[in-house]
Enzyme design. Structure first.
Site, PDB file in Angstrom:
ATOM      1  N   ASP A  39     -80.082  29.689 -54.618  1.00 30.93           N
ATOM      2  CA  ASP A  39     -80.467  30.216 -55.928  1.00 30.93           C
ATOM      3  C   ASP A  39     -81.912  29.862 -56.304  1.00 30.93           C
ATOM      4  O   ASP A  39     -82.449  30.422 -57.257  1.00 30.93           O
ATOM      5  CB  ASP A  39     -79.536  29.669 -57.017  1.00 30.93           C
ATOM      6  CG  ASP A  39     -78.134  30.238 -56.910  1.00 30.93           C
ATOM      7  OD1 ASP A  39     -77.907  31.075 -56.024  1.00 30.93           O
ATOM      8  OD2 ASP A  39     -77.269  29.844 -57.717  1.00 30.93           O
ATOM      9  N   ASP A  99     -78.193  20.521 -57.232  1.00 28.65           N
ATOM     10  CA  ASP A  99     -78.425  19.584 -58.345  1.00 28.65           C
ATOM     11  C   ASP A  99     -77.284  18.589 -58.557  1.00 28.65           C
ATOM     12  O   ASP A  99     -77.528  17.396 -58.748  1.00 28.65           O
ATOM     13  CB  ASP A  99     -78.799  20.321 -59.636  1.00 28.65           C
ATOM     14  CG  ASP A  99     -77.800  21.392 -60.022  1.00 28.65           C
ATOM     15  OD1 ASP A  99     -76.874  21.665 -59.236  1.00 28.65           O
ATOM     16  OD2 ASP A  99     -77.936  21.949 -61.131  1.00 28.65           O
ATOM     17  N   GLY A 127     -72.292  24.272 -51.901  1.00 28.97           N
ATOM     18  CA  GLY A 127     -72.107  25.557 -51.199  1.00 28.97           C
ATOM     19  C   GLY A 127     -72.998  25.656 -49.974  1.00 28.97           C
ATOM     20  O   GLY A 127     -73.966  24.910 -49.826  1.00 28.97           O
ATOM     21  N   TYR A 155     -70.807  36.121 -49.799  1.00 29.64           N
ATOM     22  CA  TYR A 155     -71.184  34.951 -49.004  1.00 29.64           C
ATOM     23  C   TYR A 155     -72.011  35.305 -47.768  1.00 29.64           C
ATOM     24  O   TYR A 155     -72.569  34.418 -47.132  1.00 29.64           O
ATOM     25  CB  TYR A 155     -69.927  34.189 -48.579  1.00 29.64           C
ATOM     26  CG  TYR A 155     -69.186  33.620 -49.767  1.00 29.64           C
ATOM     27  CD1 TYR A 155     -69.625  32.460 -50.375  1.00 29.64           C
ATOM     28  CD2 TYR A 155     -68.075  34.269 -50.299  1.00 29.64           C
ATOM     29  CE1 TYR A 155     -68.973  31.942 -51.485  1.00 29.64           C
ATOM     30  CE2 TYR A 155     -67.414  33.759 -51.403  1.00 29.64           C
ATOM     31  CZ  TYR A 155     -67.869  32.598 -51.992  1.00 29.64           C
ATOM     32  OH  TYR A 155     -67.239  32.087 -53.092  1.00 29.64           O
ATOM     33  N   ALA A 156     -72.074  36.621 -47.448  1.00 34.26           N
ATOM     34  CA  ALA A 156     -72.771  37.016 -46.215  1.00 34.26           C
ATOM     35  C   ALA A 156     -74.251  36.626 -46.243  1.00 34.26           C
ATOM     36  O   ALA A 156     -74.869  36.451 -45.191  1.00 34.26           O
ATOM     37  CB  ALA A 156     -72.631  38.513 -45.991  1.00 34.26           C
ATOM     38  N   ILE A 157     -74.828  36.474 -47.453  1.00 32.12           N
ATOM     39  CA  ILE A 157     -76.264  36.166 -47.484  1.00 32.12           C
ATOM     40  C   ILE A 157     -76.551  34.677 -47.283  1.00 32.12           C
ATOM     41  O   ILE A 157     -77.689  34.291 -47.060  1.00 32.12           O
ATOM     42  CB  ILE A 157     -76.943  36.663 -48.788  1.00 32.12           C
ATOM     43  CG1 ILE A 157     -76.485  35.872 -50.033  1.00 32.12           C
ATOM     44  CG2 ILE A 157     -76.706  38.152 -48.997  1.00 32.12           C
ATOM     45  CD1 ILE A 157     -77.351  36.143 -51.269  1.00 32.12           C
ATOM     46  N   ARG A 194     -67.548  20.482 -52.669  1.00 34.73           N
ATOM     47  CA  ARG A 194     -68.109  20.197 -53.999  1.00 34.73           C
ATOM     48  C   ARG A 194     -67.416  18.961 -54.558  1.00 34.73           C
ATOM     49  O   ARG A 194     -66.339  18.590 -54.116  1.00 34.73           O
ATOM     50  CB  ARG A 194     -67.860  21.385 -54.930  1.00 34.73           C
ATOM     51  CG  ARG A 194     -68.649  22.628 -54.541  1.00 34.73           C
ATOM     52  CD  ARG A 194     -68.684  23.626 -55.665  1.00 34.73           C
ATOM     53  NE  ARG A 194     -69.391  24.839 -55.279  1.00 34.73           N
ATOM     54  CZ  ARG A 194     -70.705  24.970 -55.332  1.00 34.73           C
ATOM     55  NH1 ARG A 194     -71.459  23.970 -55.750  1.00 34.73           N
ATOM     56  NH2 ARG A 194     -71.272  26.102 -54.967  1.00 34.73           N
TER      57      ARG A 194
END
Ligand code: F6P
Length: 446
Positions: free
Chosen positions: A217, A187, A96, A368-370, A161
């Site tokens: 994350d 990961d 991502g 997704y804006a962040i 991905r």
């Protein structure tokens, strides 16, 4: 696979970084390190960074100082393995999006060119899939191509991905004469990078594979922080501000904000602490009940009655035990999450109605804006320094490792250690304690 969830299980052997060969070529930037010794601000290449940073943690190992598990420091080496005049490098971005991907690409390209004289640098398109197939068409990454990419979000290389056959990827790299590959990914992608390194080793190919760990994350272990995380949570605070403005401007307002965070609630915690205006934070690591006298819904109603409004931040992976899991996974093998934001919205509305209490619920999902924004200043610096450390490691012939920062020091972490567990908010740790202090939410919501 090394299980690294318990730091005590990590041995000095687990932290040994693999090499494609011994460094015997004087580095073009040897002058930068010659004469330096370890200090509070610098770790010499012959020194090590301790894994444990508390006395009790170290004492629990029941061994002498020399046997404590420790990490190889990052940074330039006096001697390198690859001859810069004959080195070609490749870069791939996977998984991502994350703020700072372009900064890392640019940092790698410029560090290779400016300090090592390596100008044959190729970018593979759309993740690992850009490394396989007959029509592999890498982009040449020149100084001109990367000139202003750090001002843009996303990745100029594209990303995807999913894994590919490592031996096919090695074949492509050999065909293109690439001896150094940088994998910027989370990961799953880092596991893919380790497979490429092992496949090259089996085939007798001197290929250095270096990972630059990426995830908003912040869930990669043995890293102080992953790049892009700070930009992402800062961006999430804008949504919290909007939710607060809405909630506090209407009678009995509740602002509900859902942020990313699949298994780790760091974005939710940090965004809530940064705004310091949040009443409840719900994260995957801390289970909660919706119903019952101590459950979330009753506590929320109490807070709204007392305060006139409330703001709730929920991480997307929180409360998944409220749903039946259907086994669906994405291309990276991650479980597809159920919509906790939608469920809370529904249950809060029903609960206030059943209690005959007024409610104005405003739901904000920045989605997704962040993560699609350019890196902020702090992340830009971090990305550049990670890229520099990655180039130094690669040129010195290290492989199957990631660069990172641990206890404020740049270090080399073997990929199995970085992917052998997950960094999560510890419900008994000081971060969660800060959240409880700042929100005033009860320690248990059940
Ligand atoms: O892995 C990082 C992350 O941002 C998660 O928080 C989120 O669930 C996921 O990516 C979503 O990414 P995509 O929709 O691109 O698979």
């Amino acid at each position: 696979m090394v299980s690294t969830a318990d730091p005590l299980s990590i041995t000095p052997d687990d932290l040994r970084v693999r090499r494609v060969g011994e460094p015997a070529i004087l580095s073009p930037i040897a002058g930068l390190v010659q004469g330096r010794v370890s200090s509070p601000h610098y770790v010499h290449e012959s020194d090590r960074v301790l894994l444990d940073d508390t006395l009790e943690g170290a004492e629990a190992r029941l061994c002498g100082v020399a046997d404590l598990p420790s990490l190889e420091p990052g940074g330039p080496r006096e001697y390198i393995y690859f001859d810069p005049s004959r080195t070609r490098a490749g870069i791939v971005t996977c998984g991502g999006l994350c703020p700072g991907l372009n900064n890392v690409i640019r940092g790698l390209v410029l560090e290779l060119a400016d300090n090592y004289g390596v100008t044959d640098v190729f970018g593979f398109r759309d993740g690992f899939r850009g490394l396989v197939g007959a029509d592999v068409a890498p982009v040449r990454l020149s100084r001109e191509v990367v000139a202003d990419i750090h001002n843009r979000g996303g990745t100029i290389l594209g990303t995807s991905r999913g894994d590919q056959d490592p031996s096919l990827m090695v074949q492509t790299l050999v065909r293109l004469g690439i001896s150094v590959l940088f994998v910027i990914g989370g990961d799953g992608s880092l596991r893919g990078a380790a497979k490429i390194a092992s496949s090259a080793e089996r085939l007798g190919v001197a290929l250095s594979v270096i990972g630059v760990p990426k995830t908003i994350d912040n869930d990669i272990p043995y890293l102080d922080q992953s790049f892009g995380f700070q930009t992402a949570f800062t961006r999430a605070t804008d949504s919290i501000k909007s939710a607060l403005t809405e909630a506090s401007s209407t009678p009995y307002g509740v602002g509900l904000v859902k942020v990313m965070g699949r298994h780790s609630g760091f974005i939710a915690c940090y965004a809530a602490l940064a705004s310091h205006d949040v009443d409840f934070v719900l994260i995957p690591e801390v289970p909660f009940l919706l119903d019952g006298p101590g459950g979330f819904l009753r506590r929320l109603r109490d807070r709204v009655r007392r305060q006139g409004h409330a703001v709730v931040v929920v991480a997307e992976g929180a409360g998944q035990d409220q749903f039946e899991y259907d086994g669906a996974v994405d291309a990276s093998g991650n479980a597809r999450l159920a919509d906790i934001g939608g469920l809370l919205r529904q249950r809060i509305t029903a609960d206030f109605a059943a209690a005959g209490e007024e409610l104005s619920l405003r739901y904000v999902d920045p989605g997704y804006a962040i993560r699609s924004v350019p890196a902020n200043g702090w992340d830009a610096v971090y990305c550049l320094r990670l890229a520099q450390a990655a180039v130094h490691a690669a040129m010195a012939g290290r492989t199957a490792m990631v660069v990172g920062r641990w206890h404020g020091r740049f270090v080399h972490i073997p990929i199995p250690v970085a992917t052998g567990s997950r960094n999560q908010v510890d419900p008994n740790g000081d971060l969660w304690m800060s959240v409880l202090e700042a929100t005033g939410q009860p320690e248990r919501l059940f």
